[in-house]
Design an enzyme around this catalytic site. Structure first.
Site, PDB file in Angstrom:
ATOM      1  N   TYR A 169       0.861  -1.225  -0.291  1.00  0.00           N
ATOM      2  CA  TYR A 169      -0.142  -0.018  -0.109  1.00  0.00           C
ATOM      3  C   TYR A 169       0.810   1.317   0.126  1.00  0.00           C
ATOM      4  O   TYR A 169       0.407   2.231  -0.588  1.00  0.00           O
ATOM      5  CB  TYR A 169      -0.979   0.119   1.050  1.00  0.00           C
ATOM      6  CG  TYR A 169      -2.240  -0.926   1.037  1.00  0.00           C
ATOM      7  CD1 TYR A 169      -3.153  -0.686  -0.074  1.00  0.00           C
ATOM      8  CD2 TYR A 169      -2.234  -2.237   1.280  1.00  0.00           C
ATOM      9  CE1 TYR A 169      -4.099  -1.543  -0.277  1.00  0.00           C
ATOM     10  CE2 TYR A 169      -3.171  -3.201   1.109  1.00  0.00           C
ATOM     11  CZ  TYR A 169      -4.285  -2.751   0.142  1.00  0.00           C
ATOM     12  OH  TYR A 169      -5.278  -3.660  -0.289  1.00  0.00           O
ATOM     13  N   ARG A 224       1.709   1.979  -3.699  1.00  0.00           N
ATOM     14  CA  ARG A 224       0.654   2.605  -4.176  1.00  0.00           C
ATOM     15  C   ARG A 224       0.489   3.798  -3.863  1.00  0.00           C
ATOM     16  O   ARG A 224      -0.090   4.750  -4.526  1.00  0.00           O
ATOM     17  CB  ARG A 224      -0.620   1.632  -3.831  1.00  0.00           C
ATOM     18  CG  ARG A 224      -0.693   0.269  -4.533  1.00  0.00           C
ATOM     19  CD  ARG A 224      -1.855  -0.614  -4.378  1.00  0.00           C
ATOM     20  NE  ARG A 224      -3.163  -0.060  -4.891  1.00  0.00           N
ATOM     21  CZ  ARG A 224      -4.010  -0.461  -4.806  1.00  0.00           C
ATOM     22  NH1 ARG A 224      -4.276  -1.726  -4.046  1.00  0.00           N
ATOM     23  NH2 ARG A 224      -5.300  -0.004  -5.177  1.00  0.00           N
ATOM     24  N   GLN A 229     -14.968   1.324  -7.384  1.00  0.00           N
ATOM     25  CA  GLN A 229     -14.293   0.327  -6.500  1.00  0.00           C
ATOM     26  C   GLN A 229     -12.880   0.690  -6.355  1.00  0.00           C
ATOM     27  O   GLN A 229     -12.029  -0.107  -5.591  1.00  0.00           O
ATOM     28  CB  GLN A 229     -14.206  -1.147  -7.475  1.00  0.00           C
ATOM     29  CG  GLN A 229     -15.487  -1.618  -7.640  1.00  0.00           C
ATOM     30  CD  GLN A 229     -15.626  -2.727  -8.674  1.00  0.00           C
ATOM     31  OE1 GLN A 229     -15.300  -3.805  -8.512  1.00  0.00           O
ATOM     32  NE2 GLN A 229     -15.789  -2.289  -9.990  1.00  0.00           N
ATOM     33  N   ASP A 282      -8.224   5.084  -5.360  1.00  0.00           N
ATOM     34  CA  ASP A 282      -7.560   6.348  -5.538  1.00  0.00           C
ATOM     35  C   ASP A 282      -8.471   7.510  -5.271  1.00  0.00           C
ATOM     36  O   ASP A 282      -9.696   7.326  -5.137  1.00  0.00           O
ATOM     37  CB  ASP A 282      -7.066   6.488  -6.887  1.00  0.00           C
ATOM     38  CG  ASP A 282      -7.864   6.127  -8.093  1.00  0.00           C
ATOM     39  OD1 ASP A 282      -8.910   7.032  -8.083  1.00  0.00           O
ATOM     40  OD2 ASP A 282      -7.818   5.223  -8.762  1.00  0.00           O
ATOM     41  N   HIS A 289     -14.680   0.178  -2.006  1.00  0.00           N
ATOM     42  CA  HIS A 289     -13.510  -0.537  -1.358  1.00  0.00           C
ATOM     43  C   HIS A 289     -12.683   0.351  -0.307  1.00  0.00           C
ATOM     44  O   HIS A 289     -11.576  -0.107  -0.194  1.00  0.00           O
ATOM     45  CB  HIS A 289     -12.780  -1.315  -2.526  1.00  0.00           C
ATOM     46  CG  HIS A 289     -13.504  -2.255  -3.269  1.00  0.00           C
ATOM     47  ND1 HIS A 289     -13.206  -2.747  -4.394  1.00  0.00           N
ATOM     48  CD2 HIS A 289     -14.578  -3.087  -2.534  1.00  0.00           C
ATOM     49  CE1 HIS A 289     -14.122  -3.814  -4.711  1.00  0.00           C
ATOM     50  NE2 HIS A 289     -14.774  -3.716  -3.801  1.00  0.00           N
ATOM     51  N   CYS A 312      -7.495   1.733  12.689  1.00  0.00           N
ATOM     52  CA  CYS A 312      -7.025   0.719  13.537  1.00  0.00           C
ATOM     53  C   CYS A 312      -7.273  -0.834  13.168  1.00  0.00           C
ATOM     54  O   CYS A 312      -8.557  -0.715  12.451  1.00  0.00           O
ATOM     55  CB  CYS A 312      -7.583   0.996  15.082  1.00  0.00           C
ATOM     56  SG  CYS A 312      -7.111  -0.293  16.157  1.00  0.00           S
ATOM     57  N   SER A 338     -13.444  -5.509 -14.746  1.00  0.00           N
ATOM     58  CA  SER A 338     -13.522  -6.806 -15.210  1.00  0.00           C
ATOM     59  C   SER A 338     -14.754  -7.708 -15.028  1.00  0.00           C
ATOM     60  O   SER A 338     -14.824  -8.850 -15.837  1.00  0.00           O
ATOM     61  CB  SER A 338     -12.072  -7.537 -15.059  1.00  0.00           C
ATOM     62  OG  SER A 338     -12.057  -7.733 -13.463  1.00  0.00           O
ATOM     63  N   GLU A 391     -11.730  -4.214 -23.270  1.00  0.00           N
ATOM     64  CA  GLU A 391     -11.923  -5.505 -23.430  1.00  0.00           C
ATOM     65  C   GLU A 391     -13.526  -5.939 -22.977  1.00  0.00           C
ATOM     66  O   GLU A 391     -14.001  -5.126 -21.900  1.00  0.00           O
ATOM     67  CB  GLU A 391     -11.008  -6.238 -22.564  1.00  0.00           C
ATOM     68  CG  GLU A 391      -9.677  -5.949 -22.945  1.00  0.00           C
ATOM     69  CD  GLU A 391      -8.774  -6.535 -21.899  1.00  0.00           C
ATOM     70  OE1 GLU A 391      -8.295  -7.581 -21.834  1.00  0.00           O
ATOM     71  OE2 GLU A 391      -8.394  -5.716 -20.823  1.00  0.00           O
ATOM     72  N   ALA A 418     -11.627   4.307 -21.554  1.00  0.00           N
ATOM     73  CA  ALA A 418     -12.698   5.169 -21.112  1.00  0.00           C
ATOM     74  C   ALA A 418     -12.101   6.652 -21.396  1.00  0.00           C
ATOM     75  O   ALA A 418     -13.125   7.547 -21.814  1.00  0.00           O
ATOM     76  CB  ALA A 418     -12.714   5.130 -19.575  1.00  0.00           C
TER      77      ALA A 418
END
Ligand code: OAD
Length: 238
Positions: A58, A61, A93, A96, A111, A119, A182, A208, A224
């Site tokens: 993380y 990221r 989802q 960011d 998410h 915590c 997906s 896809e 997109a």
């Protein structure tokens, strides 16, 4: 597709909407976070077994997030929200903050948020807090109870956030548009089925076909950031 004054639009975005900003997707062509498999690192079991490895994932990221900017797809969705007001609902989802950076006001992060920490002890009264720090050598501890801190994200095996609100919005939407997902991770992959059962029109945008492509009335096979600005312009003009 046309949007009439009585339509309510539910938009679900996945990792693909941020791909053109430079954030890797989890699946699909080019989709993997530098050797990490999401299903191996984004779980409570992984955190229990090796919290530093999970924080390193993380932290990487978080650092990457600070280098990227919203792309035309994020801006197009923000424009659509400006036009439709409360008839527009955006559920992502993605952890960011690129939708917000593009001007989207009301974004539901089912998410969680990459730039928040909480915590790891369920019963702790402390609240999730904004945090962009990278933890790569030393594990952060909760100031309230001393337990380990964890990223404020939903891991595999955990229940996504605000599902009641999501289902309420889904139930009253007349159009569902999914962008860059997906279609394999539940429950988000089934939103389109629910919307369809309620009579909503359904459209997918991404390069896809997703795993649940047969649930969409229309599949626009395009990036997109290339397709959405034109689509939104046409909808707004009509
Ligand atoms: P995936 O990585 O599973 O899928 C990304 C999708 O984006 C693929 O279908 C690609 O074809 C598509 N894509 C790639 N480039 C694109 C572009 N420029 N424009 C539009 N689409 C593009 O991502 P999600 O479906 O979001 O969960 O994954 C769902 C969840 O699985 C994530 O939220 C994460 C992950 O494990 C957790 O961490 C709990």
């Amino acid at each position: 597709m046309r949007i009439s004054p009585s339509d309510r639009l539910f938009v679900l975005t996945g990792a693909g909407v941020s791909a053109e900003s430079g954030l890797p997707t989890f699946r699909g062509a080019g989709g993997i976070w530098r050797g990490y498999r999401a299903t191996e690192v984004a779980t409570p079991e992984a955190f229990h077994a090796d919290p530093l490895m999970v924080w390193q994932f993380y932290s990487m990221r978080r650092r990457k997030h600070q280098e990227v900017k919203p792309n035309p797809a994020h801006f197009a969705l923000a424009e659509l929200e400006r036009q439709l007001g409360e008839r527009f609902f955006l559920c992502t989802q993605n952890v960011d903050s690129l939708h917000e950076q593009a001007g989207s006001q009301r974004v539901l992060h089912m998410h969680g948020r990459l730039m928040m920490t909480r915590c790891s002890r369920e019963a702790c009264p402390s609240k999730p807090f904004e945090d962009s720090a990278a933890y790569e050598t030393e594990l952060p501890k909760c100031a309230t109870c001393g337990a380990l801190l964890r990223p404020h994200v939903c891991w595999f095996g955990e229940v996504p956030y605000e599902l009641d609100r999501i289902f309420a919005e889904l139930n009253r939407s007349t159009i569902l548009m999914t962008v860059g997902s997906s279609g394999v991770v539940e429950p988000a992959a089934s939103f389109v089925r629910l919307a369809r059962r309620n009579g909503a029109r359904t459209i997918y945008v991404g390069p896809e076909a997703p795993a649940n492509h047969d649930c969409f009335d229309e599949v626009v096979l395009a990036k997109a950031g290339e397709a959405l600005p034109g689509m939104v312009k046409d909808w707004v003009a009509a």
